[in-house]
Design an enzyme around this catalytic site. Structure first.
Site, PDB file in Angstrom:
ATOM      1  N   LYS A 146      19.315  22.905  -7.245  1.00 44.69           N
ATOM      2  CA  LYS A 146      18.527  21.949  -8.009  1.00 44.69           C
ATOM      3  C   LYS A 146      18.442  20.602  -7.304  1.00 44.69           C
ATOM      4  O   LYS A 146      17.419  19.894  -7.413  1.00 44.69           O
ATOM      5  CB  LYS A 146      19.111  21.785  -9.410  1.00 44.69           C
ATOM      6  CG  LYS A 146      19.008  23.045 -10.274  1.00 44.69           C
ATOM      7  CD  LYS A 146      17.563  23.495 -10.442  1.00 44.69           C
ATOM      8  CE  LYS A 146      17.443  24.645 -11.428  1.00 44.69           C
ATOM      9  NZ  LYS A 146      16.039  25.106 -11.615  1.00 44.69           N
ATOM     10  N   TYR A 181      25.059  26.563  -8.396  1.00 42.91           N
ATOM     11  CA  TYR A 181      23.778  26.223  -9.023  1.00 42.91           C
ATOM     12  C   TYR A 181      23.250  24.838  -8.651  1.00 42.91           C
ATOM     13  O   TYR A 181      22.076  24.670  -8.301  1.00 42.91           O
ATOM     14  CB  TYR A 181      23.967  26.324 -10.541  1.00 42.91           C
ATOM     15  CG  TYR A 181      22.782  25.962 -11.397  1.00 42.91           C
ATOM     16  CD1 TYR A 181      21.643  26.759 -11.437  1.00 42.91           C
ATOM     17  CD2 TYR A 181      22.820  24.824 -12.216  1.00 42.91           C
ATOM     18  CE1 TYR A 181      20.563  26.427 -12.263  1.00 42.91           C
ATOM     19  CE2 TYR A 181      21.751  24.499 -13.034  1.00 42.91           C
ATOM     20  CZ  TYR A 181      20.626  25.301 -13.054  1.00 42.91           C
ATOM     21  OH  TYR A 181      19.570  24.981 -13.861  1.00 42.91           O
TER      22      TYR A 181
END
Length: 385
Positions: free
Chosen positions: A223, A219
């Site tokens: 980002k 993840y």
């Protein structure tokens, strides 16, 4: 060149002095921050991932501030319920408008369709604010994560936002990038005597884009890439902003005001842990060491995150977190990103304090990961600490 503190007293002097200066500076900073840099009353706002969680809370708060809200997600049932929830909070139900569209944002063509349909729904005008909020986290250890999951995490958390930014900015900047006429070497630009309010494109990032945390390998890189894209777009958009300013100066009384696009502002909001259905989903695959590293982290409600995020935008912040720990992570990892506050003074001072704090916090986080491996090996029951 080496540097050492001569005594413990000197150490605390260097740590506490910036904090004291920061507190003294706060009243001065407030004098320069009264302007609302993010007015939304009567404007059209698009929110992806708007059917639940942070996106739905953003929609409600923006409706309370008088915005027309258009939400995007995949599940039609959730979208219909969310529109009903958001519209119930409208400041002026008679004049405000609300709608939704179902779409898979991981396809670039869908993002183009969204912006085109919203422009049609908005009486031919592009939306004033576009918030790329859609995303989801599947936290796992890197080598235990299937390649397909690594790829899908990048698709929904980076590429979906990138596709949306590309489609939106092309629509907003079309008057400047349209092909030149056969009689001219560059496109004609006309101006307006009263420039419109800026448009805003907002990314929802995550505090893990600042600090590496074991278990977020699927993840966090997406980002971090999003934050880098935001920095790059902020720099690149100066090209178009300069062209707009030049056009307005050269023909200030032009009657073709509609052909000059407004200025564009780029922002990233980086929340931490939010008590949403998405967080419950994350915990199903989260390694125990990730839970340990997050012990004591503040957990915010979706409404609290929405309130703090919009307040930061109203202050004109470019890159903002939604709680104190996230702010500490942000100022510790700014690099070339712009600083918030009056000429960045607040962030610089806070960054000095956090740089010292990370001398303790960083090694402590790494020690916790090492100790887990030493005591338990690699395996652990997912979803428990």
């Amino acid at each position: 060149m080496s540097f050492a503190f001569e005594s413990a007293d000197n150490f605390w002097l260097y740590v506490c002095a910036p904090v004291l200066v920061a507190f003294i500076s706060l009243p001065i900073m407030r004098l320069f921050s009264s302007k609302n840099h993010f007015p939304v009353n009567g404007r059209t706002v698009v929110i992806t991932g708007g059917s639940q969680g942070m996106g739905r809370a953003l929609g409600k708060l923006l409706a309370q501030k008088g915005a027309n809200v258009f939400i995007v997600a995949r599940d039609v049932g959730k979208l219909e319920a969310a529109v009903e929830y958001i519209s119930a909070a409208a400041q002026d139900p008679q004049s405000q408008r609300f709608h939704y569209i179902s779409a898979d944002l991981t396809h670039s063509s869908e993002n183009i369709r969204i912006i085109d349909e919203i422009t049609t729904w908005n009486n031919g005008s592009p939306p004033d604010v576009v918030w790329a909020n859609a995303g989801m986290s599947t936290p796992q250890l890197f080598i235990e994560t299937p390649i397909e999951t690594l790829r899908s995490q990048m698709e929904i958390n980076y590429w979906a936002a990138t596709y949306l930014a590309h489609a939106t900015l092309k629509k907003w900047l079309q008057p400047l990038i349209s092909p030149p006429s056969s009689s001219d070497t560059k496109a004609t630009i006309t101006s307006s005597s009263s420039p419109s309010l800026p448009r805003h494109f907002i990314f929802t990032g995550s505090s893990v884009c600042y600090v590496g945390v074991a278990g977020y390998a699927p993840y966090a890189p997406a980002k971090a890439a999003m934050r880098s894209l935001c920095d790059t777009l902020r720099s690149e958009l100066n090209l178009y902003t300069g062209a707009i300013a030049s056009a307005r100066k050269s023909s200030p009384s032009s009657s073709s005001a509609s052909s000059i696009p407004p200025e564009i502002k780029i922002h990233t909001i980086t929340p931490g842990t939010i008590s949403t259905p998405g967080n419950l989903y994350e915990n199903k695959s989260k390694h125990p060491i990730t839970h340990i590293l997050e012990e004591g982290d503040p957990v915010q409600s979706e409404d609290e995150v929405a309130r703090v995020a919009i307040k930061a935008l109203e202050k004109g912040h470019y890159l903002a977190s939604t709680q104190f720990l996230g702010e500490a992570m942000r100022v510790s990892a700014l690099g070339g990103s712009p600083r918030n506050g009056v000429v960045g003074v607040r962030d610089v001072l806070f960054g000095w304090v956090c740089a010292v704090a990370w001398l303790v916090v960083g090694p402590d986080m790494e020690r916790k990961v090492w100790r887990w491996g030493f005591e338990h090996g690699v395996e652990g029951k997912a979803g428990t600490a």
